[in-house]
Design a protein around this motif. Structure first.
Motif, PDB file in Angstrom:
ATOM      1  N   ARG A  59       0.238  46.985 -13.770  1.00  0.00           N
ATOM      2  CA  ARG A  59      -0.325  46.344 -14.967  1.00  0.00           C
ATOM      3  C   ARG A  59       0.133  44.893 -15.125  1.00  0.00           C
ATOM      4  N   PRO A  60       1.415  44.565 -14.908  1.00  0.00           N
ATOM      5  CA  PRO A  60       1.816  43.161 -15.067  1.00  0.00           C
ATOM      6  C   PRO A  60       1.077  42.212 -14.113  1.00  0.00           C
ATOM      7  N   ALA A  61       0.830  42.631 -12.872  1.00  0.00           N
ATOM      8  CA  ALA A  61       0.096  41.793 -11.917  1.00  0.00           C
ATOM      9  C   ALA A  61      -1.356  41.631 -12.356  1.00  0.00           C
ATOM     10  N   PHE A  62      -1.959  42.706 -12.831  1.00  0.00           N
ATOM     11  CA  PHE A  62      -3.338  42.649 -13.303  1.00  0.00           C
ATOM     12  C   PHE A  62      -3.457  41.726 -14.509  1.00  0.00           C
ATOM     13  N   ASP A  63      -2.550  41.888 -15.480  1.00  0.00           N
ATOM     14  CA  ASP A  63      -2.582  41.057 -16.686  1.00  0.00           C
ATOM     15  C   ASP A  63      -2.406  39.580 -16.340  1.00  0.00           C
ATOM     16  N   LYS A  64      -1.492  39.290 -15.421  1.00  0.00           N
ATOM     17  CA  LYS A  64      -1.252  37.905 -15.017  1.00  0.00           C
ATOM     18  C   LYS A  64      -2.497  37.320 -14.356  1.00  0.00           C
ATOM     19  N   ALA A  65      -3.136  38.084 -13.474  1.00  0.00           N
ATOM     20  CA  ALA A  65      -4.342  37.612 -12.802  1.00  0.00           C
ATOM     21  C   ALA A  65      -5.473  37.363 -13.801  1.00  0.00           C
ATOM     22  N   MET A  66      -5.630  38.246 -14.777  1.00  0.00           N
ATOM     23  CA  MET A  66      -6.676  38.068 -15.784  1.00  0.00           C
ATOM     24  C   MET A  66      -6.400  36.824 -16.633  1.00  0.00           C
ATOM     25  N   ALA A  67      -5.141  36.598 -16.982  1.00  0.00           N
ATOM     26  CA  ALA A  67      -4.779  35.417 -17.772  1.00  0.00           C
ATOM     27  C   ALA A  67      -5.055  34.142 -16.986  1.00  0.00           C
ATOM     28  N   GLU A  68      -4.712  34.140 -15.689  1.00  0.00           N
ATOM     29  CA  GLU A  68      -4.976  32.972 -14.846  1.00  0.00           C
ATOM     30  C   GLU A  68      -6.466  32.709 -14.734  1.00  0.00           C
TER      31      GLU A  68
END
Length: 81
Positions: A59-68
């Motif tokens: 989830r943290p990697a997914f959230d970071k990618a979506m924010a970017e």
């Protein structure tokens, strides 16, 4: 044309080519993971032969990618741990 390409721990490349088949995408999420289930709607294939991909992302990697992606206004997306 939809397709999925991954490289396993052994370095081998695995590809699922959905060609022009209609696909479904289901997204499941909890606090730890986001799971994508992508499946071709191949009416003529038996269930054990259907083309599908199951992607489980922290989830943290997914959230970071979506924010970017949101910050870059929809340009290329790259997930980084």
């Amino acid at each position: 044309m939809s397709h999925v390409i991954i490289r396993g721990n052994n370095g081998r490349r695995h590809e699922i080519d959905f060609d022009n088949a209609e696909i479904t995408v289901e997204v499941y999420a909890n606090e730890e993971n986001v799971e994508l289930v992508i499946e071709a709607l191949d009416e003529g294939h038996p269930s054990e032969k259907k083309r599908f991909a199951l992607v489980n992302i922290p989830r943290p990697a997914f959230d970071k990618a979506m924010a970017e992606m949101a910050r870059s206004k929809g340009t290329a997306l790259k997930a980084v741990d």
